[in-house]
Scaffold this motif. Structure first.
Motif, PDB file in Angstrom:
ATOM      1  N   GLU A  82       3.706 -40.704 -20.733  1.00 56.65           N
ATOM      2  CA  GLU A  82       4.204 -41.650 -19.722  1.00 56.65           C
ATOM      3  C   GLU A  82       4.195 -43.101 -20.215  1.00 56.65           C
ATOM      4  OE1 GLU A  82       5.509 -40.882 -16.934  1.00 56.65           O
ATOM      5  OE2 GLU A  82       4.977 -38.765 -16.712  1.00 56.65           O
ATOM      6  N   LEU A  83       3.101 -43.513 -20.852  1.00 57.51           N
ATOM      7  CA  LEU A  83       2.981 -44.915 -21.268  1.00 57.51           C
ATOM      8  C   LEU A  83       4.021 -45.268 -22.327  1.00 57.51           C
ATOM      9  CD1 LEU A  83       1.594 -47.648 -21.205  1.00 57.51           C
ATOM     10  CD2 LEU A  83      -0.106 -46.759 -22.830  1.00 57.51           C
ATOM     11  N   ILE A  84       4.157 -44.405 -23.333  1.00 62.60           N
ATOM     12  CA  ILE A  84       5.147 -44.655 -24.392  1.00 62.60           C
ATOM     13  C   ILE A  84       6.559 -44.615 -23.806  1.00 62.60           C
ATOM     14  CG2 ILE A  84       6.074 -43.850 -26.583  1.00 62.60           C
ATOM     15  CD1 ILE A  84       3.278 -45.048 -26.738  1.00 62.60           C
ATOM     16  N   GLY A  85       6.792 -43.695 -22.875  1.00 57.39           N
ATOM     17  CA  GLY A  85       8.086 -43.633 -22.205  1.00 57.39           C
ATOM     18  C   GLY A  85       8.394 -44.922 -21.471  1.00 57.39           C
ATOM     19  N   LEU A 311      16.058 -44.626 -13.669  1.00 56.63           N
ATOM     20  CA  LEU A 311      15.533 -43.407 -14.293  1.00 56.63           C
ATOM     21  C   LEU A 311      14.018 -43.462 -14.421  1.00 56.63           C
ATOM     22  CD1 LEU A 311      18.206 -42.990 -17.119  1.00 56.63           C
ATOM     23  CD2 LEU A 311      17.924 -41.496 -15.138  1.00 56.63           C
ATOM     24  N   ALA A 312      13.483 -44.643 -14.789  1.00 57.75           N
ATOM     25  CA  ALA A 312      12.031 -44.783 -14.943  1.00 57.75           C
ATOM     26  C   ALA A 312      11.319 -44.668 -13.595  1.00 57.75           C
ATOM     27  CB  ALA A 312      11.704 -46.122 -15.601  1.00 57.75           C
ATOM     28  N   LYS A 316       8.033 -42.532 -11.682  1.00 58.07           N
ATOM     29  CA  LYS A 316       6.956 -43.407 -11.220  1.00 58.07           C
ATOM     30  C   LYS A 316       6.460 -44.387 -12.293  1.00 58.07           C
ATOM     31  CE  LYS A 316       5.313 -40.018  -7.821  1.00 58.07           C
ATOM     32  NZ  LYS A 316       6.403 -39.062  -8.040  1.00 58.07           N
ATOM     33  N   ALA A 317       7.278 -44.642 -13.318  1.00 58.89           N
ATOM     34  CA  ALA A 317       6.912 -45.620 -14.334  1.00 58.89           C
ATOM     35  C   ALA A 317       7.319 -47.031 -13.915  1.00 58.89           C
ATOM     36  CB  ALA A 317       7.571 -45.270 -15.669  1.00 58.89           C
ATOM     37  N   LEU A 323      14.499 -46.889  -6.981  1.00 56.16           N
ATOM     38  CA  LEU A 323      15.180 -45.631  -6.670  1.00 56.16           C
ATOM     39  C   LEU A 323      16.319 -45.828  -5.670  1.00 56.16           C
ATOM     40  CD1 LEU A 323      12.200 -43.099  -6.331  1.00 56.16           C
ATOM     41  CD2 LEU A 323      13.941 -43.162  -8.136  1.00 56.16           C
ATOM     42  N   LYS A 324      16.344 -46.991  -5.045  1.00 59.30           N
ATOM     43  CA  LYS A 324      17.323 -47.243  -3.993  1.00 59.30           C
ATOM     44  C   LYS A 324      18.743 -47.280  -4.554  1.00 59.30           C
ATOM     45  CE  LYS A 324      18.395 -50.387  -0.188  1.00 59.30           C
ATOM     46  NZ  LYS A 324      18.054 -51.660   0.490  1.00 59.30           N
ATOM     47  N   THR A 325      19.654 -46.523  -3.944  1.00 67.78           N
ATOM     48  CA  THR A 325      21.072 -46.532  -4.315  1.00 67.78           C
ATOM     49  C   THR A 325      21.914 -46.936  -3.108  1.00 67.78           C
ATOM     50  OG1 THR A 325      21.298 -44.183  -3.793  1.00 67.78           O
ATOM     51  CG2 THR A 325      20.771 -44.742  -6.076  1.00 67.78           C
ATOM     52  N   ASN A 326      23.130 -47.400  -3.354  1.00 70.45           N
ATOM     53  CA  ASN A 326      24.020 -47.744  -2.249  1.00 70.45           C
ATOM     54  C   ASN A 326      24.961 -46.578  -1.941  1.00 70.45           C
ATOM     55  OD1 ASN A 326      25.939 -47.794  -4.268  1.00 70.45           O
ATOM     56  ND2 ASN A 326      26.359 -49.983  -4.150  1.00 70.45           N
TER      57      ASN A 326
END
Length: 442
Positions: A82-85, A311-312, A316-317, A323-326
């Motif tokens: 997760e951290l490296i990502g 995407l991140a 939860k990174a 995450l909000k989209t229109n």
């Protein structure tokens, strides 16, 4: 409408457009300033092989791991945690955001070549008050266009990409007709720089890297692709097209004008060279090409910068707000973040009277870690599957990415390291806030 997927042609245009921005128009001067013809050819050989193997790494990863969308982030996360990502996503987002500020500054600097007079400077180097007003309008127009839908924005980019190829082709044709082999040989054996050839090659590496930044464009937008096989194809096609243009523009320039003369030119140096060949129309053609080119590249990079935080956030990174989209399925919170950061940066460029050259260099260094991690993940996957062909390709890609880290130099690596440390605050905040939500749901 906006949910329509992107086809091969538009994906290839996104890859090509994101790579071929402002850099190509200044390549002759940038390279002549640090290298003779011998170093130039060696650098293109190393870069050509390295960047093609990196493209193949992206191509085969899209086929080996079709479950991973977004490439740059998810490959690093899947392979190294997760951290490296997060670091890969953070570095890539910073690279794209810093880069697109540079694009809009350069675009208005180009407009200034038509409007500025000795007694009155309107746009200057893209850092005046007039430039700030114009660039701000441009930023929010692109914001509106992207918010209408990724598919619609990619179609506009396709048209602009075709338009910016024309002046580059014109330059290549006239340079080819004027090419003198004796002059190229003179530049090939020019040792007036008094710097070892290998050191000259090393100095060229970050220049060649910057003009190929964007190779991952189709992979970043992989979830939007009509056909997953198109992702890898678009990457390789875009790289081959860009590599051909870059090599022709620089090598032909060394056969038209002496290296010291090219090195002393103002950028965009392609305009000066073409003006020597066909007169004033040469400057007009290249300058218009520059404006169209950086405008379409700005659009491409805005699409990438918008996608990565989204995407991140899925993993939860990044904070969950991204995450909000229109209604057009566009990650609107990511788009707002990118546009606001670009706007603030443009204000800083204006009031601190900067031309953004140094930040563009930092931007190219920020992408080194994501590129290395993609190559390393491909090597890890290939080793696990015991495929000799893929292990060989991956090893070349890893060696090339490692060479770029060496070529960057300690000072720029330390500076990029500081920017990565700042990003850790966001990562730990995101992890903590998500943990709180799990333990104390509303």
């Amino acid at each position: 409408m906006s949910t329509t997927k992107i086809g091969l042609l538009s994906l290839t245009a996104l890859v090509f457009s994101s790579m071929v921005g402002s850099g190509v128009f200044s390549l002759p001067q940038n390279m002549a300033f640090v290298a003779n013809g011998q170093a130039l050819l060696i650098a293109w050989l190393i870069t050509g092989v390295g960047i093609l193997f990196l493209a193949f790494a992206l191509l085969y990863l899209t086929r080996q791991r079709p479950d991973l969308d977004g490439g740059i982030y998810n490959y690093a996360r899947e392979g190294f945690g997760e951290l490296i990502g997060f670091c890969s996503a953070w570095g890539y987002w910073l690279c794209t955001t810093i880069g697109i500020v540079g694009y809009v500054v350069i675009a208005f600097s180009g407009i200034g070549m038509f409007t500025d007079r000795p007694d009155h400077v309107y746009f200057g180097d893209g850092n005046t008050l007039y430039a700030l007003i114009g660039s701000s309008i441009f930023v929010w127009m692109i914001h509106w266009l992207v918010s209408r839908g990724i598919k619609e924005a990619s179609l506009v980019n396709l048209i602009a990409t075709i338009a910016k190829i024309v002046p580059i082709v014109i330059f290549i044709v006239f340079s080819f007709l004027a090419f003198k082999l004796d002059l190229f040989k003179l530049n090939y054996f020019d040792f007036s720089l008094q710097v070892p050839v290998w050191e000259q090659v090393r100095n060229l590496m970050l220049i060649t890297l910057w003009v190929f930044t964007g190779i991952e464009g189709a992979v970043v937008l992989s979830s939007r692709a009509k056909n997953r096989n198109d992702i890898g194809r678009a990457t390789v096609l875009g790289v081959l097209l860009a590599l051909s243009f870059y090599v022709l523009v620089t090598v032909l320039s060394y056969g038209v004008t002496s290296r010291p003369e090219i090195a002393s030119m103002h950028n965009p140096s392609m305009a000066t060279i073409l003006e020597q060949l066909i007169g004033l129309p040469g400057t007009i053609i290249i300058t218009l090409g520059l404006i169209i080119s950086v405008s379409s590249s700005y659009l491409s990079w805005t699409l990438f910068a918008t996608e990565i935080p989204f995407l991140a956030a899925k993993n939860k990174a990044f904070p969950q707000i991204f995450l909000k989209t229109n209604q057009n399925n566009v990650p609107i919170a990511s788009l707002w973040l990118t546009s606001i950061v670009v706007q603030i940066s443009l204000i800083a460029v204006c009031f601190f009277d900067k031309n953004y050259t140094q930040l563009l260099l930092i931007s190219s260094v920020m992408i080194l870690l994501p590129y290395f991690l993609v190559s390393a993940f491909y090597l890890k996957e290939s080793w696990k599957n015991k495929r000799a062909k893929h292990i060989s390709i991956a090893l070349v890609a890893v060696i090339y990415a490692s060479w770029l880290l060496y070529a960057a130099g300690l000072s720029l690596l330390l500076l990029s390291g500081c920017l990565y440390v700042i990003g850790l605050v966001i990562f730990f905040y995101s992890r903590y806030s998500n943990k709180i939500k799990v333990h104390h749901p509303l």
